[in-house]
Design a protein around this motif. Structure first.
Motif, PDB file in Angstrom:
ATOM      1  N   LEU B  43       0.832  -1.205   0.000  1.00  0.00           N
ATOM      2  CA  LEU B  43       0.000   0.000   0.000  1.00  0.00           C
ATOM      3  C   LEU B  43       0.870   1.260   0.000  1.00  0.00           C
ATOM      4  O   LEU B  43       0.685   2.179  -0.794  1.00  0.00           O
ATOM      5  N   THR B  44       1.873   1.258   0.892  1.00  0.00           N
ATOM      6  CA  THR B  44       2.789   2.395   0.958  1.00  0.00           C
ATOM      7  C   THR B  44       3.576   2.526  -0.344  1.00  0.00           C
ATOM      8  O   THR B  44       3.786   3.636  -0.845  1.00  0.00           O
ATOM      9  N   LEU B  45       3.999   1.367  -0.879  1.00  0.00           N
ATOM     10  CA  LEU B  45       4.760   1.376  -2.134  1.00  0.00           C
ATOM     11  C   LEU B  45       3.957   2.050  -3.241  1.00  0.00           C
ATOM     12  O   LEU B  45       4.481   2.896  -3.976  1.00  0.00           O
ATOM     13  N   ALA B  46       2.672   1.716  -3.330  1.00  0.00           N
ATOM     14  CA  ALA B  46       1.829   2.313  -4.370  1.00  0.00           C
ATOM     15  C   ALA B  46       1.753   3.827  -4.198  1.00  0.00           C
ATOM     16  O   ALA B  46       1.826   4.582  -5.174  1.00  0.00           O
ATOM     17  N   GLY B  47       1.643   4.276  -2.941  1.00  0.00           N
ATOM     18  CA  GLY B  47       1.614   5.707  -2.670  1.00  0.00           C
ATOM     19  C   GLY B  47       2.883   6.389  -3.160  1.00  0.00           C
ATOM     20  O   GLY B  47       2.844   7.423  -3.838  1.00  0.00           O
ATOM     21  N   TYR B  48       4.025   5.785  -2.838  1.00  0.00           N
ATOM     22  CA  TYR B  48       5.312   6.359  -3.249  1.00  0.00           C
ATOM     23  C   TYR B  48       5.475   6.347  -4.764  1.00  0.00           C
ATOM     24  O   TYR B  48       5.993   7.299  -5.352  1.00  0.00           O
ATOM     25  N   LEU B  49       5.039   5.246  -5.405  1.00  0.00           N
ATOM     26  CA  LEU B  49       5.158   5.164  -6.860  1.00  0.00           C
ATOM     27  C   LEU B  49       4.316   6.260  -7.515  1.00  0.00           C
ATOM     28  O   LEU B  49       4.769   6.917  -8.458  1.00  0.00           O
ATOM     29  N   ALA B  50       3.106   6.471  -6.976  1.00  0.00           N
ATOM     30  CA  ALA B  50       2.254   7.536  -7.508  1.00  0.00           C
ATOM     31  C   ALA B  50       2.930   8.895  -7.324  1.00  0.00           C
ATOM     32  O   ALA B  50       2.931   9.739  -8.222  1.00  0.00           O
ATOM     33  N   PHE B  51       3.538   9.068  -6.152  1.00  0.00           N
ATOM     34  CA  PHE B  51       4.247  10.317  -5.867  1.00  0.00           C
ATOM     35  C   PHE B  51       5.347  10.550  -6.903  1.00  0.00           C
ATOM     36  O   PHE B  51       5.477  11.639  -7.473  1.00  0.00           O
ATOM     37  N   SER B  52       6.151   9.498  -7.158  1.00  0.00           N
ATOM     38  CA  SER B  52       7.256   9.636  -8.105  1.00  0.00           C
ATOM     39  C   SER B  52       6.752   9.867  -9.523  1.00  0.00           C
ATOM     40  O   SER B  52       7.346  10.639 -10.284  1.00  0.00           O
ATOM     41  N   LEU B  53       5.660   9.204  -9.873  1.00  0.00           N
ATOM     42  CA  LEU B  53       5.093   9.388 -11.213  1.00  0.00           C
ATOM     43  C   LEU B  53       4.636  10.831 -11.414  1.00  0.00           C
ATOM     44  O   LEU B  53       4.922  11.443 -12.439  1.00  0.00           O
ATOM     45  N   VAL B  54       3.943  11.373 -10.423  1.00  0.00           N
ATOM     46  CA  VAL B  54       3.473  12.750 -10.523  1.00  0.00           C
ATOM     47  C   VAL B  54       4.663  13.704 -10.573  1.00  0.00           C
ATOM     48  O   VAL B  54       4.680  14.674 -11.330  1.00  0.00           O
ATOM     49  N   LEU B  55       5.688  13.372  -9.781  1.00  0.00           N
ATOM     50  CA  LEU B  55       6.906  14.191  -9.758  1.00  0.00           C
ATOM     51  C   LEU B  55       7.561  14.189 -11.137  1.00  0.00           C
ATOM     52  O   LEU B  55       8.132  15.189 -11.583  1.00  0.00           O
ATOM     53  N   GLY B 114      13.531   8.699   1.472  1.00  0.00           N
ATOM     54  CA  GLY B 114      13.863   9.488   2.657  1.00  0.00           C
ATOM     55  C   GLY B 114      13.042   9.107   3.869  1.00  0.00           C
ATOM     56  O   GLY B 114      11.942   8.579   3.748  1.00  0.00           O
ATOM     57  N   ALA B 115      13.625   9.374   5.057  1.00  0.00           N
ATOM     58  CA  ALA B 115      12.977   8.962   6.304  1.00  0.00           C
ATOM     59  C   ALA B 115      11.757   9.826   6.612  1.00  0.00           C
ATOM     60  O   ALA B 115      10.828   9.390   7.272  1.00  0.00           O
ATOM     61  N   ASN B 116      11.772  11.074   6.147  1.00  0.00           N
ATOM     62  CA  ASN B 116      10.647  11.958   6.431  1.00  0.00           C
ATOM     63  C   ASN B 116       9.551  11.772   5.385  1.00  0.00           C
ATOM     64  O   ASN B 116       9.803  11.280   4.290  1.00  0.00           O
ATOM     65  N   GLY B 117       8.367  12.191   5.744  1.00  0.00           N
ATOM     66  CA  GLY B 117       7.253  12.076   4.823  1.00  0.00           C
ATOM     67  C   GLY B 117       7.449  12.977   3.611  1.00  0.00           C
ATOM     68  O   GLY B 117       8.192  13.956   3.652  1.00  0.00           O
ATOM     69  N   VAL B 118       6.803  12.601   2.510  1.00  0.00           N
ATOM     70  CA  VAL B 118       6.824  13.468   1.330  1.00  0.00           C
ATOM     71  C   VAL B 118       5.405  13.970   1.099  1.00  0.00           C
ATOM     72  O   VAL B 118       4.440  13.287   1.425  1.00  0.00           O
ATOM     73  N   PRO B 119       5.270  15.178   0.553  1.00  0.00           N
ATOM     74  CA  PRO B 119       3.919  15.707   0.333  1.00  0.00           C
ATOM     75  C   PRO B 119       3.297  15.105  -0.909  1.00  0.00           C
ATOM     76  O   PRO B 119       3.952  14.973  -1.940  1.00  0.00           O
ATOM     77  N   PHE B 120       2.071  14.668  -0.790  1.00  0.00           N
ATOM     78  CA  PHE B 120       1.361  14.150  -1.958  1.00  0.00           C
ATOM     79  C   PHE B 120      -0.071  14.653  -1.887  1.00  0.00           C
ATOM     80  O   PHE B 120      -0.918  14.062  -1.229  1.00  0.00           O
ATOM     81  N   THR B 121      -0.303  15.783  -2.523  1.00  0.00           N
ATOM     82  CA  THR B 121      -1.639  16.368  -2.446  1.00  0.00           C
ATOM     83  C   THR B 121      -2.436  16.028  -3.697  1.00  0.00           C
ATOM     84  O   THR B 121      -1.875  15.982  -4.788  1.00  0.00           O
ATOM     85  N   PRO B 122      -3.708  15.769  -3.522  1.00  0.00           N
ATOM     86  CA  PRO B 122      -4.554  15.498  -4.682  1.00  0.00           C
ATOM     87  C   PRO B 122      -4.622  16.730  -5.592  1.00  0.00           C
ATOM     88  O   PRO B 122      -4.332  17.849  -5.157  1.00  0.00           O
ATOM     89  N   PRO B 123      -4.973  16.547  -6.875  1.00  0.00           N
ATOM     90  CA  PRO B 123      -4.981  17.666  -7.837  1.00  0.00           C
ATOM     91  C   PRO B 123      -6.025  18.720  -7.470  1.00  0.00           C
ATOM     92  O   PRO B 123      -6.968  18.423  -6.729  1.00  0.00           O
ATOM     93  N   PRO B 124      -5.860  19.953  -8.018  1.00  0.00           N
ATOM     94  CA  PRO B 124      -6.761  21.068  -7.671  1.00  0.00           C
ATOM     95  C   PRO B 124      -8.225  20.747  -7.953  1.00  0.00           C
ATOM     96  O   PRO B 124      -9.107  21.225  -7.243  1.00  0.00           O
ATOM     97  N   SER B 125      -8.452  19.899  -8.991  1.00  0.00           N
ATOM     98  CA  SER B 125      -9.851  19.602  -9.328  1.00  0.00           C
ATOM     99  C   SER B 125     -10.551  18.834  -8.220  1.00  0.00           C
ATOM    100  O   SER B 125     -11.783  18.773  -8.182  1.00  0.00           O
ATOM    101  N   LEU B 126      -9.753  18.226  -7.302  1.00  0.00           N
ATOM    102  CA  LEU B 126     -10.362  17.483  -6.201  1.00  0.00           C
ATOM    103  C   LEU B 126     -10.280  18.246  -4.886  1.00  0.00           C
ATOM    104  O   LEU B 126     -10.602  17.727  -3.832  1.00  0.00           O
ATOM    105  N   ALA B 127      -9.773  19.497  -4.955  1.00  0.00           N
ATOM    106  CA  ALA B 127      -9.655  20.294  -3.733  1.00  0.00           C
ATOM    107  C   ALA B 127     -10.992  20.967  -3.409  1.00  0.00           C
ATOM    108  O   ALA B 127     -11.929  20.932  -4.200  1.00  0.00           O
ATOM    109  N   GLY B 128     -11.045  21.569  -2.247  1.00  0.00           N
ATOM    110  CA  GLY B 128     -12.242  22.315  -1.872  1.00  0.00           C
ATOM    111  C   GLY B 128     -13.350  21.432  -1.308  1.00  0.00           C
ATOM    112  O   GLY B 128     -13.165  20.224  -1.123  1.00  0.00           O
TER     113      GLY B 128
END
Lengths: 334, 289
Positions: B43-55, B114-128
């Protein structure tokens, strides 16, 4: 050489090495507290061994009982100003009470259900310790002064080496008790439960009561280990109760050889020294520890000592003089 | 009272997360008896992979699909090399192996991201937030609810309505017979494991935007997922879903009224359910003792 005699001889060698450990360890740059940790963790791993190695039930919540022992010590010293012996007794009693409490839910469960429930109930103790800030200090844990030892009107303060010998003495006594237990009809019944519980029941024995006593023995070992650990490091914190810590105890028991008397000690030695050495080489030591563990589970399911004993027994024509129970997988459909 | 409804809603969404993770655990456990303690590492791996893909410039929507699929590839490699040798052995060995795997994974995340968390925010269309009439509610949470409902429905249809689902359910009952009838059970095990990991992967990408992303962020979902399986009853997928919803609501309510008991409440719920019904709400008797 007769396997039985070989067993006694190697046991004697191990005991002599442990007695000389405070003299030997400085030559390897190891602090005596590390050796104390080996002994204490071995005692905790023995509680896994009683349940998993001999009774065939995966006790995956041993850290909670270990932690109860530790909190028993720190709470009784902090709030009751208990002495050395009383605080340790307090720890053991607290661990036994915790064991009784969870055994009410565990007793009729077998196999993997038993294992998952021990994890879950262990987490209850973890969160209680974590949340009761006023009593346990919460996340920050509890620090306390080392209690004095009263004997015949005199007070003794224990220092590292003396504490090691005391811990070692208690460990050897528990080991002797355990060895005796495995030779007794009670111990044979536990092994029989592991091999075929249905048959045990059909022989007219109430296997649940045997499992209950085994659980209490395991709880006492884990609690005693936790109590001694707390007195050794003078600090108690919630993570000691967490399921990750349980996993480490399980790892030690299985690595050394579940179902052998000395297995937990060997496992604890490899774990503690491995961690000590690896952590000086790389901060990512857990990768290697986890890797060793994975290899061990796939390649040596009987653990190191279990594999050695099985090989010796095979060379001896399959005749077992030293009664080492098989590390056969327990049935899941018990 | 004005806090109650949003709390229950949050609880339902949290519960749906638990349920999706628990469904993956259940699928893998039912068929092969594998207790996957590394489930939330995927589950965590998928989160990180998504983070790297967006990056790396991928749009969020692509990452939402691609990251779980990449996680499935890693999962299947792990299944073929590590978990497969343990089929047929006591489930405790798979529990120990995946515990080791989880240790390795956690350190690997630390080394790579990295040992610290990385920011992964959903896109603006899903904000608010959006006004639901009786309350305002964050769009991202509604989006999560929608995706989770689709995932659970799709899985149910797949297992109930396809040839594969039929084989799978038959193999849970008697894998030897299924093998004798000509089904490649090793392939079945592999695909089943992959589906379990896929569920964890989807939950991982979604939860990263809600609960944050760090080397241990998935761990928070592991115990609740196991409790879902225990409460719902082993062997029952419906039980996992019901267990998830139940736990989510109970946690939300205790967080609202007795905050100190928020983490313990699900364990107490489990103790209560088990003392009334030892095999869980929908569990099959005899399965896993």
């Amino acid at each position: 050489m007769n396997l039985k005699r070989l067993g006694y001889l190697s046991s004697a060698v191990v005991i002599v090495i442990m007695l000389l450990a405070p003299q030997i360890s400085p030559h390897f740059g190891l602090d005596i507290s590390i050796i104390s940790e080996v002994v204490v963790f071995a005692m905790a791993a023995m509680s896994v061994n009683v349940m998993f190695g001999y009774t065939g039930l995966p006790l995956f919540g041993s850290a909670a009982l270990f932690g109860l022992g530790a909190y028993g010590v720190s709470l009784s010293i902090t709030f009751l100003h208990a002495g050395f012996v009383v605080s340790i007794l307090f720890g053991v009693v607290l661990a036994l009470l915790g064991t009784l409490l969870i055994s009410w839910f565990l007793l009729r469960r077998r196999g993997i259900y038993f294992g998952l429930l021990t994890i879950a109930f262990g987490q209850i103790f973890y969160f209680v310790a974590y949340r009761m800030r006023d009593v346990t200090g919460g996340e920050d844990g509890m620090t306390f002064q080392r209690p004095v030892f009263h004997l015949a009107g005199m007070n003794f303060a224990f220092h590292e080496t003396a504490l090691y010998y005391l811990t070692l003495g208690i460990f050897l006594l528990t080991l002797l008790a355990f060895w005796y237990l495995t030779k007794s009809p009670f111990g044979h019944t536990l092994i029989a439960i592991k091999q075929n519980e249905v048959r045990v029941r059909h022989l007219g024995l109430n296997s649940d009561s045997f499992v209950l006593v085994a659980l209490l023995v395991a709880g006492a070992y884990a609690g005693l280990a936790g109590a001694l650990y707390a007195i050794s490091i003078l600090f108690t914190f919630p993570l000691e109760l967490d399921w990750h810590q349980s996993g480490d105890f399980f790892l030690m028991a299985v690595l050394g050889g579940a179902g052998t008397v000395w297995g937990p000690l060997l496992g604890a030695l490899i774990y503690v020294l491995g961690k000590e050495i690896l952590s000086t080489i790389t901060p990512a030591w857990e990768i290697f520890l986890g890797g060793i563990f994975i290899a061990c589970v796939i390649g040596f399911p009987r653990g190191i000592l279990g594999t050695v004993i099985a090989a010796l027994v095979a060379r001896n024509g399959g005749v077992k003089h030293e009664e080492a129970p098989e590390a056969e997988p327990a049935s899941i459909s018990a | 009272m004005d806090q109650l409804l949003p709390s229950v809603f949050n609880g339902l969404i949290l519960g749906a997360f638990y349920a999706v993770v628990a469904l993956g655990l259940s699928l893998i456990m039912n068929l092969t008896g594998t207790i996957n303690l590394a489930h939330t590492s995927f589950l965590t791996l998928a989160g990180y992979l998504a983070f790297s893909l967006v990056l790396a410039g991928s749009p969020y929507w692509l990452a939402l699909i691609l990251a779980p699929l990449l996680t499935v590839v890693v999962g299947i490699i792990a299944e073929r090399t590590l978990i497969r040798p343990l089929y047929g052995r006591d489930p405790i060995y798979s529990l120990l192996l995946t515990f080791g795997l989880a240790l390795v994974a956690e350190e690997a995340f630390r080394l790579i991201w990295g040992a610290n968390g990385v920011p992964f925010t959903p896109p603006p269309s899903l904000a608010g937030t959006v006004q639901l009439g009786f309350m305002a509610y964050p769009v991202y949470r509604l989006f999560i609810a929608l995706v989770l409902i689709i995932v659970i429905a799709a899985l149910t249809l797949f297992l109930r309505g396809t040839q594969f689902g039929l084989r799978l359910r038959a193999a849970v009952l008697d894998s030897e017979m299924i093998a004798a009838l000509g089904t490649n059970t090793q392939l079945l095990y592999m695909i089943n494991f992959g589906i379990g990991i896929l569920l964890a992967g989807v939950a991982g990408v979604l939860s990263a935007g809600l609960l944050g992303l760090n080397p241990t962020s998935g761990n928070a979902l592991l115990m609740p997922a196991f409790i879902c399986v225990i409460i719902g009853g082993m062997g029952s997928l419906l039980g996992s879903i019901a267990g998830g919803i139940l736990i989510g609501v109970v946690i939300a309510l205790t967080t609202l009224y007795i905050p100190a008991a928020s983490e313990v409440s699900m364990y107490i719920l489990m103790a209560v359910v088990l003392s009334i019904r030892p095999r869980g709400l929908f569990g099959e008797e005899g399965l896993f003792g």
